[in-house]
Enzyme design. Structure first.
Site, PDB file in Angstrom:
ATOM      1  N   ASP A  50      31.335  54.308  47.019  1.00 48.22           N
ATOM      2  CA  ASP A  50      31.938  53.844  48.293  1.00 48.22           C
ATOM      3  C   ASP A  50      32.496  52.425  48.193  1.00 48.22           C
ATOM      4  OD1 ASP A  50      29.370  52.647  48.373  1.00 48.22           O
ATOM      5  OD2 ASP A  50      28.988  53.165  50.474  1.00 48.22           O
ATOM      6  N   GLY A 138      12.564  53.052  53.217  1.00 47.05           N
ATOM      7  CA  GLY A 138      12.656  52.801  51.781  1.00 47.05           C
ATOM      8  C   GLY A 138      12.814  54.060  50.952  1.00 47.05           C
ATOM      9  N   GLY A 140      15.766  55.711  50.615  1.00 44.18           N
ATOM     10  CA  GLY A 140      17.167  55.936  50.259  1.00 44.18           C
ATOM     11  C   GLY A 140      17.854  56.887  51.229  1.00 44.18           C
ATOM     12  N   SER A 142      18.804  55.813  54.290  1.00 48.53           N
ATOM     13  CA  SER A 142      19.515  54.925  55.221  1.00 48.53           C
ATOM     14  C   SER A 142      18.765  54.670  56.516  1.00 48.53           C
ATOM     15  CB  SER A 142      20.899  55.486  55.543  1.00 48.53           C
ATOM     16  OG  SER A 142      21.686  55.435  54.414  1.00 48.53           O
ATOM     17  N   SER A 143      17.489  54.361  56.391  1.00 46.54           N
ATOM     18  CA  SER A 143      16.754  53.982  57.597  1.00 46.54           C
ATOM     19  C   SER A 143      17.346  52.721  58.205  1.00 46.54           C
ATOM     20  CB  SER A 143      15.277  53.780  57.276  1.00 46.54           C
ATOM     21  OG  SER A 143      15.126  52.901  56.177  1.00 46.54           O
ATOM     22  N   ASP A 188      26.853  54.698  54.587  1.00 46.69           N
ATOM     23  CA  ASP A 188      25.661  54.950  55.401  1.00 46.69           C
ATOM     24  C   ASP A 188      25.963  54.820  56.893  1.00 46.69           C
ATOM     25  OD1 ASP A 188      24.706  54.949  52.873  1.00 46.69           O
ATOM     26  OD2 ASP A 188      23.533  53.102  53.049  1.00 46.69           O
TER      27      ASP A 188
END
Ligand code: GLA
Length: 400
Positions: A50, A138, A140, A142-143, A188
């Site tokens: 991206d 944590g 991966g 996209s919290s 994200d």
């Protein structure tokens, strides 16, 4: 072992909302006036492309950050008091001027978005809020983007306005850059804003054109396996990869790796730094794989999509060097189960260095696959994985 069949996910958002609203009432003595949700995401393929103006193929997942809120006490200056149910911490931020970045904490993501709104010249009234999340931290998934986008959605509700959705995602990306020190791309935040049920998003990160790829077959499920090795992007490796890609593009005489080709790369291989060469090779081949995988999924050609996922993992492991032993172990187990056991393909997803593996599997085989992965991964690493199945989910929206 925490594994949920796909069908049990629908009530999860309602439960998260209920808990957030209950906590709001307890903390602030009033029922919440607003309630919003923004999902995490999983990327099927197109990793570390991206920020190189390339292609990604993510979807929003049925795991959400929910924020319940109401008006705060009128005061000078107006302030926001925000409580995290999950961390049992609160913070208060004045709203008369944009907050400044400080030490990175959960509050940074909210403060960064508040700063973005104030920088746009919006006048925010005092408010109270409670945050509750079902997006694993944590992992991966996209919290942090989900928290940013939920905050932006809440501020839209409070101001009774709607930002242009792309502008909203970009404002959240800025919050991540400035307040979390992660020079992330747009994937994200775009996924959390634009997610749609039953749709994968083929996003051209240069033009920001989003092509929906239907993902409707009930026979195939997206299975996410968390290695439970914590993924940490603020550690500097992510920024280092981004710099290496920029250096590689420069060595190839281009502003971005999107403008380079395999032929250009092959022609320059002798003059280029070996690491820069491999980073570029990952990005160029990953862009190709992403376009091919989108087409394969559109055609419901699952074995081809699966092969591309394994190839993506190998490239991230060997050329981009963002995998780790535990992720490699999970992908190897998936590969051993193979199509005969119902796994079409698997790969690490997100920034890397831990976090999750995403796989495309036969819906009928989800329980058996989960069991096998659990047994083998636990035996080989001593760590228990967490798994859940998900369908592509709806992006950020207002619940109340
Ligand atoms: C993180 C970043 C994204 C993207 C991925 C890797 O999730 O936030 O912008 O670069 O890593 O594909």
């Amino acid at each position: 072992m925490a594994s949920n069949p796909a069908s049990s996910n629908a009530p999860l958002l309602a439960a998260t909302q209920q808990q957030a609203e209950r906590h709001y009432l307890q903390a602030f003595g009033q029922p919440a006036q607003w309630c919003v949700a923004a999902p995490g995401r999983v990327n099927l393929i197109g990793e570390h492309t991206d920020y190189n103006d390339g292609f990604v193929l993510p979807m929003a997942i049925e795991r959400y950050v929910v924020i319940a809120a109401g008006p705060g006490k009128v005061g000078h200056p107006p302030a926001a008091t925000i409580r995290s149910v999950d961390l049992q911490e609160s913070f208060t931020v004045p709203l008369n001027q944009p907050p400044q970045p400080g030490n990175v904490a959960w509050s940074s993501y909210l403060a960064g978005v508040i700063a973005g709104f104030l920088d746009r010249g919006e006048a925010l009234p005092a408010f109270n809020a409670v945050v509750h999340s079902s997006v694993p931290l944590g992992g991966g998934l996209s919290s942090s983007a989900a928290l940013e986008v939920a905050t932006a959605t809440l501020l839209e509700s409070i101001l009774a306005t709607s930002l242009d959705p792309s502008a909203k995602a970009l404002l959240c990306q800025q919050a991540e850059h400035r307040f979390a020190n992660v020079p992330c791309g747009i994937m994200d935040q775009f996924s959390s804003v634009f997610g749609q049920a039953d749709v994968l998003m083929l996003l051209d990160c240069r033009s920001r054109h989003l092509q929906p790829i239907p993902f409707t077959s009930p026979a195939v499920t997206v299975l996410i396996v968390n290695s439970n090795v914590r993924h940490e992007l603020t550690g500097g490796e992510y920024a280092a990869r981004r710099r290496q890609c920029e250096a590689a593009a420069q060595a190839l005489g281009s502003a971005s790796l999107r403008d380079t080709t395999a032929t250009m790369l092959a022609a320059s291989s002798r003059q280029m730094d070996e690491v820069a060469y491999r980073r570029a090779r990952h990005v160029l081949t990953e862009n190709e794989r992403t376009l091919q995988a989108a087409e394969a999924i559109r055609m419901q050609d699952w074995p081809t999509a699966g092969k591309l996922m394994y190839a993506s993992h190998a490239s991230l492991r060997d050329d981009f060097e963002v995998s780790c032993d535990e992720l490699d172990c999970l992908v190897a187990i998936a590969e051993q189960i193979g199509i005969a056991g119902g796994v079409f393909g698997a790969r690490m997803t997100g920034g890397g260095f831990g976090g999750c593996v995403v796989s495309l599997v036969n819906t009928d085989a989800v329980a058996a696959i989960t069991e096998t992965i659990y047994t083998h991964y636990t035996a080989q690493t001593g760590i228990e994985p967490t798994t859940f199945a998900t369908r592509p989910a709806r992006g950020s929206h207002v619940l109340r």
